[in-house]
Each structure stands twice: as structure tokens, then as C-alpha cells.
Design a protein around this motif. Structure first.
Motif, PDB file in Angstrom:
ATOM      1  N   ARG A  58     -29.579 -40.978 -40.817  1.00  0.00           N
ATOM      2  CA  ARG A  58     -29.570 -39.873 -39.853  1.00  0.00           C
ATOM      3  C   ARG A  58     -28.243 -39.123 -39.915  1.00  0.00           C
ATOM      4  O   ARG A  58     -28.194 -37.907 -39.757  1.00  0.00           O
ATOM      5  N   ARG A  59     -27.152 -39.881 -40.098  1.00  0.00           N
ATOM      6  CA  ARG A  59     -25.841 -39.241 -40.209  1.00  0.00           C
ATOM      7  C   ARG A  59     -25.835 -38.256 -41.370  1.00  0.00           C
ATOM      8  O   ARG A  59     -25.356 -37.123 -41.241  1.00  0.00           O
ATOM      9  N   ARG A  60     -26.368 -38.680 -42.515  1.00  0.00           N
ATOM     10  CA  ARG A  60     -26.406 -37.800 -43.682  1.00  0.00           C
ATOM     11  C   ARG A  60     -27.266 -36.566 -43.409  1.00  0.00           C
ATOM     12  O   ARG A  60     -26.931 -35.464 -43.837  1.00  0.00           O
ATOM     13  N   ARG A  61     -28.352 -36.751 -42.676  1.00  0.00           N
ATOM     14  CA  ARG A  61     -29.213 -35.618 -42.364  1.00  0.00           C
ATOM     15  C   ARG A  61     -28.492 -34.600 -41.492  1.00  0.00           C
ATOM     16  O   ARG A  61     -28.579 -33.385 -41.723  1.00  0.00           O
ATOM     17  N   ILE A  63     -25.257 -34.119 -41.276  1.00  0.00           N
ATOM     18  CA  ILE A  63     -24.215 -33.491 -42.089  1.00  0.00           C
ATOM     19  C   ILE A  63     -24.816 -32.450 -43.018  1.00  0.00           C
ATOM     20  O   ILE A  63     -24.285 -31.340 -43.164  1.00  0.00           O
ATOM     21  N   GLN A  64     -25.949 -32.787 -43.639  1.00  0.00           N
ATOM     22  CA  GLN A  64     -26.603 -31.834 -44.533  1.00  0.00           C
ATOM     23  C   GLN A  64     -27.093 -30.599 -43.778  1.00  0.00           C
ATOM     24  O   GLN A  64     -26.956 -29.473 -44.260  1.00  0.00           O
ATOM     25  N   GLU A  65     -27.656 -30.811 -42.593  1.00  0.00           N
ATOM     26  CA  GLU A  65     -28.119 -29.676 -41.790  1.00  0.00           C
ATOM     27  C   GLU A  65     -26.946 -28.808 -41.351  1.00  0.00           C
ATOM     28  O   GLU A  65     -27.055 -27.575 -41.269  1.00  0.00           O
ATOM     29  N   SER A  76     -21.013 -27.866 -33.181  1.00  0.00           N
ATOM     30  CA  SER A  76     -21.547 -28.642 -32.068  1.00  0.00           C
ATOM     31  C   SER A  76     -22.265 -29.893 -32.559  1.00  0.00           C
ATOM     32  O   SER A  76     -22.126 -30.975 -31.972  1.00  0.00           O
ATOM     33  N   ALA A  77     -23.014 -29.755 -33.645  1.00  0.00           N
ATOM     34  CA  ALA A  77     -23.736 -30.900 -34.191  1.00  0.00           C
ATOM     35  C   ALA A  77     -22.768 -31.970 -34.686  1.00  0.00           C
ATOM     36  O   ALA A  77     -22.965 -33.169 -34.454  1.00  0.00           O
ATOM     37  N   LEU A  78     -21.713 -31.557 -35.374  1.00  0.00           N
ATOM     38  CA  LEU A  78     -20.747 -32.516 -35.894  1.00  0.00           C
ATOM     39  C   LEU A  78     -19.962 -33.189 -34.774  1.00  0.00           C
ATOM     40  O   LEU A  78     -19.659 -34.388 -34.848  1.00  0.00           O
ATOM     41  N   GLU A  79     -19.619 -32.431 -33.734  1.00  0.00           N
ATOM     42  CA  GLU A  79     -18.919 -33.015 -32.591  1.00  0.00           C
ATOM     43  C   GLU A  79     -19.789 -34.047 -31.887  1.00  0.00           C
ATOM     44  O   GLU A  79     -19.318 -35.122 -31.504  1.00  0.00           O
ATOM     45  N   PHE A  94     -18.641 -36.131 -44.107  1.00  0.00           N
ATOM     46  CA  PHE A  94     -18.382 -35.559 -42.781  1.00  0.00           C
ATOM     47  C   PHE A  94     -17.065 -34.788 -42.801  1.00  0.00           C
ATOM     48  O   PHE A  94     -16.973 -33.671 -42.276  1.00  0.00           O
ATOM     49  N   ILE A  95     -16.036 -35.376 -43.394  1.00  0.00           N
ATOM     50  CA  ILE A  95     -14.722 -34.730 -43.453  1.00  0.00           C
ATOM     51  C   ILE A  95     -14.799 -33.420 -44.234  1.00  0.00           C
ATOM     52  O   ILE A  95     -14.267 -32.383 -43.809  1.00  0.00           O
TER      53      ILE A  95
END
Length: 226
Positions: A58-61, A63-65, A76-79, A94-95
């Protein structure tokens, strides 16, 4: 209740909105609360084994989105992801994505603030952006996303960028300067260097960003930007 609400809202958002990154974050947040309810314990990490693998997916998804989402939605999504999943902030993808989103945010803010200036995403001189006025004054912009105050070593690189070209050089970062870096930059400016710095974290720092660009362009040539 929070888990069911978030999961339901996220699932519904998948079908009725275009904001897929935000939808995934809602589902992820709902899953976290549901896991806390099922286990009866506070969730201090994202589990282990298959559970951890699912969260990593889910984390990868997310980040990709975020790579494709508008910059404010991506931020907002990354925060939200880093709040729900503290391990995400140490993920290389992520970085890298956070740095690109930051660059897109600053670029969009500069376009909004200075519609009459030419703002290009060019890296011919090693900078991230180039700002040019109609009377051909130029300003190279370097963007840095860091987790601690900006070091003197980074300021030395900025000074090198300013010295290697006839343009001014502006460093924009999400963090402030260290005391040593601030002193180094001040001494260089007193010696005639056209290197500048401004901290920009979000729209609350927009006035500071605007003043920094206008001041830097003023130093590069006579008068303000035109």
C-alpha cells in the motif's frame, strides 16, 4: 468506528473521485484503526510478516499515485502516509518522491507569484529552476528537501553555483540554516556574492519566498523584477 468510516470513505472514493492517492490513504488509515480494534492494543508499528508486506504494498501504491497527483494533493497524501506509517519517511522512494513533489510545489508557487517572469525547469548549470526577467536578469534556484537544518556544506555548494555563473543563486529549502551556514552565507554576501537563501515549507511562507526572489533579482541588476 473510525476504521470502518475511513475504509468505507476510501473505497467509495475509488469509484467516485479521480484522487486515487487520497483514496488509498483513507483505506490505509481505516485498516490501521481496524487492526488496533482487532488486536486490542495500540498499533505502534505496521506489523510483521504478511501484514507488513501488505502495508509495504500500500505504501508503494500511495507513493506511485503521488507521483502523478497534483502537487498539493500529493503532499497531503505523503504527509498522511508518513503519519500512519512512520517507516515510510525512511523509504528511498518516499524520499525521492517527496523531493519531486516539493520541487513541483515551489515551481507552481513561483508561477503564481510571478506570472510575468520566465520560470523554466532547466538544469544546465546544475540548478533546479531558472528565473529570468524581461531585461535578461537571471536567477538560478536550487531546491533542497532535508530532515535537519541546512548545513554549511550545502551553502558552500550554493556559493560555488553563484560564483560559476553571472546569475544570482537562490537556495530554497524546507529547513532553516544552521548557525554556521547562516554566518558563512552572510560573510559571502558581504564580500559581494549573489547567493541567497529562503525557507519555504508551505503556503504560509509564500511572502518570504516572494521577497527573497524580488530581493535577489534586485541584487543581480538594477531595480526590481520587471
Amino acid at each position: 468506528m473510525a476504521g470502518l468510516a475511513l475504509s468505507g470513505a476510501g473505497t467509495a472514493a475509488v469509484f467516485v473521485t479521480q484522487n486515487q492517492a487520497g483514496s488509498v490513504v483513507l483505506v490505509l488509515g481505516g485498516t490501521v484503526f481496524l487492526l488496533m480494534f482487532i488486536s486490542g492494543n495500540p498499533l505502534l508499528s505496521l506489523g510483521h510478516g504478511d501484514t507488513q508486506m501488505r502495508f509495504a504494498t500500500r505504501r508503494r501504491r500511495v507513493i506511485q499515485e503521488a507521483e502523478e497527483a497534483p502537487p498539493r494533493e500529493a503532499r497531503s497524501a505523503l504527509e498522511a502516509l508518513s503519519t500512519i506509517d512512520p517507516r515510510a519517511s525512511r523509504d528511498a522512494a518516499f524520499i525521492q518522491t517527496s523531493a519531486r513533489v516539493y520541487e513541483r510545489l515551489v515551481y507552481a508557487e513561483l508561477i503564481r507569484l510571478f506570472p510575468d517572469l520566465s520560470i523554466r525547469e532547466e538544469r544546465l548549470d546544475g540548478s533546479d529552476l531558472t528565473i529570468a526577467t524581461r531585461d535578461r536578469r537571471m536567477l538560478s534556484v536550487e531546491l533542497r528537501v532535508v530532515t535537519s537544518p541546512v548545513s554549511a556544506a550545502t551553502v558552500r555548494q550554493l556559493l560555488g553555483l553563484a560564483a560559476a555563473s553571472d546569475t544570482g543563486a537562490l537556495l530554497v529549502s524546507n529547513q532553516r540554516l544552521t548557525r554556521a551556514a547562516d554566518e558563512l552565507l552572510l560573510r559571502a554576501q558581504e564580500g559581494g556574492s549573489k547567493a541567497f537563501f529562503v525557507q519555504w515549507r508551505d503556503e504560509n511562507d509564500t511572502d518570504a519566498l516572494k521577497e527573497a526572489v524580488i530581493g535577489a533579482l534586485r541584487e543581480v541588476g538594477d531595480g526590481g523584477p520587471s
